[in-house]
Design a protein around this motif. Structure first.
Motif, PDB file in Angstrom:
ATOM      1  N   MET A   1     -55.448   4.675 -37.721  1.00 44.07           N
ATOM      2  CA  MET A   1     -55.188   5.417 -36.665  1.00 44.07           C
ATOM      3  C   MET A   1     -54.251   6.695 -36.996  1.00 44.07           C
ATOM      4  O   MET A   1     -53.405   6.308 -37.602  1.00 44.07           O
ATOM      5  N   ILE A   2     -54.602   7.764 -36.474  1.00 47.46           N
ATOM      6  CA  ILE A   2     -53.590   9.082 -36.598  1.00 47.46           C
ATOM      7  C   ILE A   2     -53.270   9.561 -35.458  1.00 47.46           C
ATOM      8  O   ILE A   2     -54.259   9.647 -34.339  1.00 47.46           O
ATOM      9  N   ARG A   3     -51.889   9.919 -35.337  1.00 52.58           N
ATOM     10  CA  ARG A   3     -51.253  10.597 -33.962  1.00 52.58           C
ATOM     11  C   ARG A   3     -50.488  11.665 -34.499  1.00 52.58           C
ATOM     12  O   ARG A   3     -49.878  11.671 -35.397  1.00 52.58           O
ATOM     13  N   ARG A 204     -45.322   6.654 -40.974  1.00 53.18           N
ATOM     14  CA  ARG A 204     -45.962   5.797 -40.241  1.00 53.18           C
ATOM     15  C   ARG A 204     -45.129   5.869 -38.724  1.00 53.18           C
ATOM     16  O   ARG A 204     -45.567   5.359 -38.007  1.00 53.18           O
ATOM     17  N   SER A 205     -43.908   6.517 -38.757  1.00 54.60           N
ATOM     18  CA  SER A 205     -43.229   6.866 -37.517  1.00 54.60           C
ATOM     19  C   SER A 205     -44.060   7.579 -36.708  1.00 54.60           C
ATOM     20  O   SER A 205     -44.668   8.652 -37.088  1.00 54.60           O
ATOM     21  N   ASP A 213     -51.263   4.965 -39.317  1.00 54.92           N
ATOM     22  CA  ASP A 213     -50.819   3.651 -39.227  1.00 54.92           C
ATOM     23  C   ASP A 213     -51.475   2.906 -40.528  1.00 54.92           C
ATOM     24  O   ASP A 213     -52.676   2.286 -40.385  1.00 54.92           O
ATOM     25  N   ASP A 214     -50.686   2.460 -41.365  1.00 53.39           N
ATOM     26  CA  ASP A 214     -50.895   2.042 -42.616  1.00 53.39           C
ATOM     27  C   ASP A 214     -49.629   1.341 -42.910  1.00 53.39           C
ATOM     28  O   ASP A 214     -48.669   2.116 -43.553  1.00 53.39           O
ATOM     29  N   ARG A 219     -42.004   4.641 -42.950  1.00 50.97           N
ATOM     30  CA  ARG A 219     -41.987   5.495 -41.832  1.00 50.97           C
ATOM     31  C   ARG A 219     -41.654   7.061 -41.739  1.00 50.97           C
ATOM     32  O   ARG A 219     -42.268   7.752 -41.055  1.00 50.97           O
ATOM     33  N   GLU A 220     -41.117   7.526 -42.799  1.00 50.26           N
ATOM     34  CA  GLU A 220     -41.056   8.886 -42.861  1.00 50.26           C
ATOM     35  C   GLU A 220     -41.389   8.994 -44.645  1.00 50.26           C
ATOM     36  O   GLU A 220     -40.263   8.943 -45.389  1.00 50.26           O
TER      37      GLU A 220
END
Length: 272
Positions: A1-3, A204-205, A213-214, A219-220
């Protein structure tokens, strides 16, 4: 998932860069007066509240004047030119994220007024057009809307005794790159986002501009940074490292077609 978290990312990057300018001193000591993040939020809201729809698209102010009281001015002066420059960056990056039109470079000036109380400020902005205004992709050019003469700064005096914070900072809007980041992760369909502004963080953050989302992604994890006409990928000390076309790299210039690996996730730079 990507945001995408571009809106929050602009403000968080603003705070990080200013804290680095003075090693966090101001944020820890001065809490009762005007805070830089208040000014950044106010500049963003000002654009939101004063959108003007034209034949070219949505136009927002590009020239701003911030007025604060003497005590706030004295304390904010610790940032020197960094504060007005970073506020101008907020204007440019917000316009890029939201596909607003700036009719000219973003300009920010901070002034002092004895009548402004501690912790309060005034903000005024206007549209100042120049011939080389930057428009979002696909926006039509309306010749009548570019009738104003180009901005020409006055000749620089031999000496400028004003505090650095009072000197107007000019940040040119960055043209759209025409590039996209295509994310291929988890076996799902690829997702694409435009490459715009001057810096995009990936990780990931949820605070990153590109959130992946992996579990193999930090996170950064890395940042895509514009350096002159080229885009680079810069690893941000990730756990699993960053690879470009299969070769590990701390930082690397990119060309359309290059594949960047963050752990198991693959991001491809493609032409628009």
């Amino acid at each position: 998932m990507i945001r995408t978290g571009a809106a929050m990312g602009v403000l968080q990057e603003f705070e990080r860069r200013l804290e680095g300018a003075v090693e966090g001193f101001f944020a820890r000591i001065f809490r009762s007066g005007v805070q830089p993040i208040e000014l950044a939020r106010a500049v963003r809201r000002y654009g939101e509240d004063r959108q003007h729809v034209t034949a070219d698209g949505v136009v927002v102010p590009n020239v701003y004047r911030v007025t604060v009281g003497p005590k706030d001015h004295e304390r904010l002066a610790g940032y020197g030119v960094s504060l007005p420059r970073e506020l101008a960056e907020v204007v440019v990056k917000t316009a890029s994220d939201r596909r607003w039109i700036l009719k000219g470079p973003a300009r920010v000036r901070i002034e002092v007024d004895e009548e402004v109380r501690l912790g309060r400020f005034r903000l005024a902005g206007r549209v100042e057009a120049v011939e080389d205004a930057v428009r979002p992709p696909g926006a039509r050019r309306n010749p009548e809307s570019f009738a104003a003469p180009p901005y020409r700064p006055a000749a620089s005096p031999t000496r400028d005794d004003r505090p650095a914070i009072d000197r107007t900072q000019v940040i040119s809007a960055v043209p759209a790159s025409g590039l996209q980041l295509v994310v291929r992760s988890g076996g799902g369909p690829p997702t694409a986002i435009p490459v715009q502004g001057t810096r995009l963080t990936a990780g990931r953050s949820a605070a990153c501009d590109l959130t992946i989302d992996d579990s193999t992604v930090s996170r950064e994890h890395a940042a895509f940074v514009r350096r002159g006409p080229a885009w680079w990928v810069v690893d941000l000390g990730s756990t699993n490292g960053t690879r470009v076309n299969g070769v590990r790299a701390a930082e690397q210039p990119l060309q359309p077609g290059d594949r960047v690996e963050f752990g198991d996730a693959v991001v491809e730079l493609v032409g628009g």
